[in-house]
Design a protein around this motif. Structure first.
Motif, PDB file in Angstrom:
ATOM      1  N   HIS A 189     -40.771  14.493  32.577  1.00  0.00           N
ATOM      2  CA  HIS A 189     -41.324  13.286  31.946  1.00  0.00           C
ATOM      3  C   HIS A 189     -42.530  12.709  32.667  1.00  0.00           C
ATOM      4  O   HIS A 189     -42.821  11.531  32.510  1.00  0.00           O
ATOM      5  N   VAL A 190     -43.225  13.526  33.466  1.00  0.00           N
ATOM      6  CA  VAL A 190     -44.373  12.947  34.182  1.00  0.00           C
ATOM      7  C   VAL A 190     -45.484  12.573  33.188  1.00  0.00           C
ATOM      8  O   VAL A 190     -45.661  13.229  32.157  1.00  0.00           O
ATOM      9  N   SER A 191     -46.201  11.505  33.517  1.00  0.00           N
ATOM     10  CA  SER A 191     -47.224  11.003  32.597  1.00  0.00           C
ATOM     11  C   SER A 191     -48.586  11.605  32.933  1.00  0.00           C
ATOM     12  O   SER A 191     -48.770  12.232  33.982  1.00  0.00           O
ATOM     13  N   VAL A 192     -49.544  11.344  32.037  1.00  0.00           N
ATOM     14  CA  VAL A 192     -50.913  11.808  32.266  1.00  0.00           C
ATOM     15  C   VAL A 192     -51.446  11.178  33.552  1.00  0.00           C
ATOM     16  O   VAL A 192     -52.052  11.849  34.386  1.00  0.00           O
ATOM     17  N   SER A 193     -51.181   9.884  33.758  1.00  0.00           N
ATOM     18  CA  SER A 193     -51.743   9.260  34.965  1.00  0.00           C
ATOM     19  C   SER A 193     -51.073   9.789  36.237  1.00  0.00           C
ATOM     20  O   SER A 193     -51.737   9.905  37.270  1.00  0.00           O
ATOM     21  N   ASP A 194     -49.776  10.155  36.181  1.00  0.00           N
ATOM     22  CA  ASP A 194     -49.149  10.800  37.355  1.00  0.00           C
ATOM     23  C   ASP A 194     -49.889  12.109  37.664  1.00  0.00           C
ATOM     24  O   ASP A 194     -50.174  12.413  38.820  1.00  0.00           O
ATOM     25  N   ALA A 195     -50.161  12.875  36.610  1.00  0.00           N
ATOM     26  CA  ALA A 195     -50.776  14.194  36.803  1.00  0.00           C
ATOM     27  C   ALA A 195     -52.234  14.078  37.256  1.00  0.00           C
ATOM     28  O   ALA A 195     -52.765  14.979  37.909  1.00  0.00           O
ATOM     29  N   ASN A 328     -55.014  27.546  27.948  1.00  0.00           N
ATOM     30  CA  ASN A 328     -54.869  26.447  28.906  1.00  0.00           C
ATOM     31  C   ASN A 328     -55.843  25.314  28.594  1.00  0.00           C
ATOM     32  O   ASN A 328     -55.499  24.133  28.695  1.00  0.00           O
ATOM     33  N   GLU A 329     -57.072  25.657  28.189  1.00  0.00           N
ATOM     34  CA  GLU A 329     -58.039  24.598  27.847  1.00  0.00           C
ATOM     35  C   GLU A 329     -57.500  23.738  26.706  1.00  0.00           C
ATOM     36  O   GLU A 329     -57.583  22.509  26.738  1.00  0.00           O
ATOM     37  N   VAL A 330     -56.936  24.395  25.682  1.00  0.00           N
ATOM     38  CA  VAL A 330     -56.418  23.632  24.538  1.00  0.00           C
ATOM     39  C   VAL A 330     -55.187  22.826  24.971  1.00  0.00           C
ATOM     40  O   VAL A 330     -55.054  21.640  24.658  1.00  0.00           O
ATOM     41  N   ALA A 331     -54.289  23.464  25.726  1.00  0.00           N
ATOM     42  CA  ALA A 331     -53.051  22.783  26.130  1.00  0.00           C
ATOM     43  C   ALA A 331     -53.356  21.566  27.011  1.00  0.00           C
ATOM     44  O   ALA A 331     -52.758  20.496  26.831  1.00  0.00           O
ATOM     45  N   VAL A 332     -54.293  21.704  27.938  1.00  0.00           N
ATOM     46  CA  VAL A 332     -54.634  20.565  28.817  1.00  0.00           C
ATOM     47  C   VAL A 332     -55.221  19.429  27.979  1.00  0.00           C
ATOM     48  O   VAL A 332     -54.882  18.258  28.177  1.00  0.00           O
ATOM     49  N   ARG A 337     -54.302  14.049  25.693  1.00  0.00           N
ATOM     50  CA  ARG A 337     -54.247  13.147  24.523  1.00  0.00           C
ATOM     51  C   ARG A 337     -52.798  12.789  24.170  1.00  0.00           C
ATOM     52  O   ARG A 337     -52.520  12.317  23.070  1.00  0.00           O
ATOM     53  N   ASN A 338     -51.896  13.027  25.119  1.00  0.00           N
ATOM     54  CA  ASN A 338     -50.473  12.672  24.941  1.00  0.00           C
ATOM     55  C   ASN A 338     -49.801  13.349  23.744  1.00  0.00           C
ATOM     56  O   ASN A 338     -48.862  12.807  23.176  1.00  0.00           O
ATOM     57  N   LYS A 339     -50.276  14.532  23.364  1.00  0.00           N
ATOM     58  CA  LYS A 339     -49.690  15.243  22.219  1.00  0.00           C
ATOM     59  C   LYS A 339     -48.566  16.174  22.669  1.00  0.00           C
ATOM     60  O   LYS A 339     -47.735  16.575  21.875  1.00  0.00           O
TER      61      LYS A 339
END
Ligand code: NDP
Ligand code: MG
Length: 383
Positions: A189-195, A328-332, A337-339
């Protein structure tokens, strides 16, 4: 005077390159710059550095920037991928710093190499996707690729005065990113800001997420394979959280030569821009007695599967690394975008690789087709 073109002058590497230029205005001149859509910063850079050409990928933004130019500002504004190629092939430039994020840098880099220009390569995705094709272009047109990525600059510097044939292995260091030591269940459950919270480096968003998944190290393994002509089995990734040893080379006589320094990308940028000379600067001096302790550990390939996928991709060969990179480019992007969730990045990359039959790369179109298949397939799998 050395003339420089910068692809991606508004980004983290691009702006640090301009800082190196600012400290050395008597030796370096920027003649072409580019960005995607940050025309506020491009306009400032035009004002300060007065380049001959500025490319804006986004065509509407290019028109807007053109309108904003004042009377004394004579910089030519170009746009789209052709605009990026205009920057990378600009006749005046001696060296092209490739600092765009993603494999969009592939065509402009190839075109620069075809003209025999020197490429200071930060944009690792280009080498991961284009591998044999990019290196072949450099060989054929007798053009140089100088690494800017800190680890590869370290390896390059550790190889000075030595022969590539005497390499026994490459020790590629990794900081481990913000999630070092964590297990899969702690990453669900890590968030974008954690990452995005990298412990040692301040970088663009894409590479910061890649550092959190260890995909960045995987891309760097592939980058090292091509730059230094070594087998993947000769590349050992070692987690070194202090980021002081930037990488090292072990030779056949078991001597190990490494490059150390306080973490700043301006050092490898400066090394590439001035190679083969070294010049003074005011960066922080390294005090090992103050740091006292440097630690090293094995990477956890189970939790950080992207690193393992990179080794699998090189082994599969052909278009597989390009597919891993594009996936990886698409997944990142989807994660930012929190999708999708953080762990989905590795899972998607693994799934896409399992669906792909690698093709031999004999022309640029094969790479671009693999990229476009990947982008479509990832999105079809998600939606
Ligand atoms: P940033 O995201 O900070 O900057 C990316 C640059 O590329 C910006 O100028 C951006 O323009 C431009 N850009 C983005 N997308 C496109 C596109 N589709 N078309 C044209 N231009 C585009 O990235 P970094 O500087 O962090 O990284 C750049 C490269 O260097 C990457 O390949 C990365 O892996 C590598 N690298 C970075 C390191 C670092 O410390 N940052 C270290 C080692 C390697 P705009 O600002 O207008 O969006
Ligand atoms: Mg690096």
């Amino acid at each position: 005077m050395k003339y420089i073109s910068i692809l991606g002058s508004t980004g983290s590497i691009g702006t640090q390159t301009l800082e190196v230029v600012s400290s050395n205005m008597d030796k370096l001149k920027v003649c072409a710059i580019s960005g995607n859509e940050n025309i506020d910063l491009l306009h400032k850079q035009i004002h300060i550095f007065k380049p001959n050409i500025c490319a804006v990928m986004n065509k509407e933004k290019a028109i807007e920037l053109k309108k904003r130019l004042g009377n004394g500002e004579t910089t030519e504004i170009v746009s789209g991928i052709e605009g990026l190629i205009t920057v990378s092939t600009y006749e005046k430039s001696d060296i092209i710093v490739t600092a765009v994020s993603g494999m969009i840098g592939l065509r402009p880099t190839i075109e620069a190499l075809r003209l025999g220009k020197t490429v200071a390569l930060a944009n690792k995705e280009t080498l991961v996707a284009g591998g044999s094709y990019v290196m072949e272009a450099a060989r054929k047109y007798n053009s140089k690729i100088l690494p800017v990525d800190s680890e590869h600059s370290a390896i390059f510097q550790s190889l000075m005065g030595n022969s590539y044939k005497d390499i026994s292995k490459i020790i590629l260091t990794a900081s481990g990113g913000p999630f070092r030591g964590k297990k899969i269940n702690e990453l669900e459950h890590v968030s974008v800001s954690d990452a995005l919270n990298h412990p040692n480096w301040s970088m663009g968003k894409k590479i910061t997420i890649d550092s959190a998944t260890l995909m960045n190290k995987g891309l760097e393994v592939i980058e090292a394979k091509w730059l230094f002509n070594v087998e993947p089995s000769q590349i050992e990734v070692v987690v070194h959280p202090q980021s002081i040893l930037h990488s090292a080379v072990e030779y056949i006589d078991h001597s190990v030569i490494g490059q150390f320094g306080c973490p700043t990308m301006k050092t490898p940028i400066q090394v590439a821009l001035f190679y083969p000379e070294r010049i003074e600067n005011d960066y922080k001096s390294l005090s090992l007695s103050e740091i006292r302790k440097l630690t090293f550990e094995k990477p956890d390939l189970k939790t950080f599967k992207c690193l393992k996928l990179a080794y699998d991709a090189i082994e599969a060969g052909g278009t597989m690394p390009a597919v891993l990179n594009a996936s990886n480019e698409v997944a990142v992007d989807l994660f930012l975008r929190n999708k999708i969730k953080f762990l989905d990045i590795g899972n998607i990359n693994e799934r896409i690789m399992s669906l792909h039959k690698p093709q031999k790369i004999d022309c640029l179109d094969v790479i671009l087709e693999a990229e476009s298949w990947t982008r479509k397939t990832v999105l079809n799998q998600i939606l």
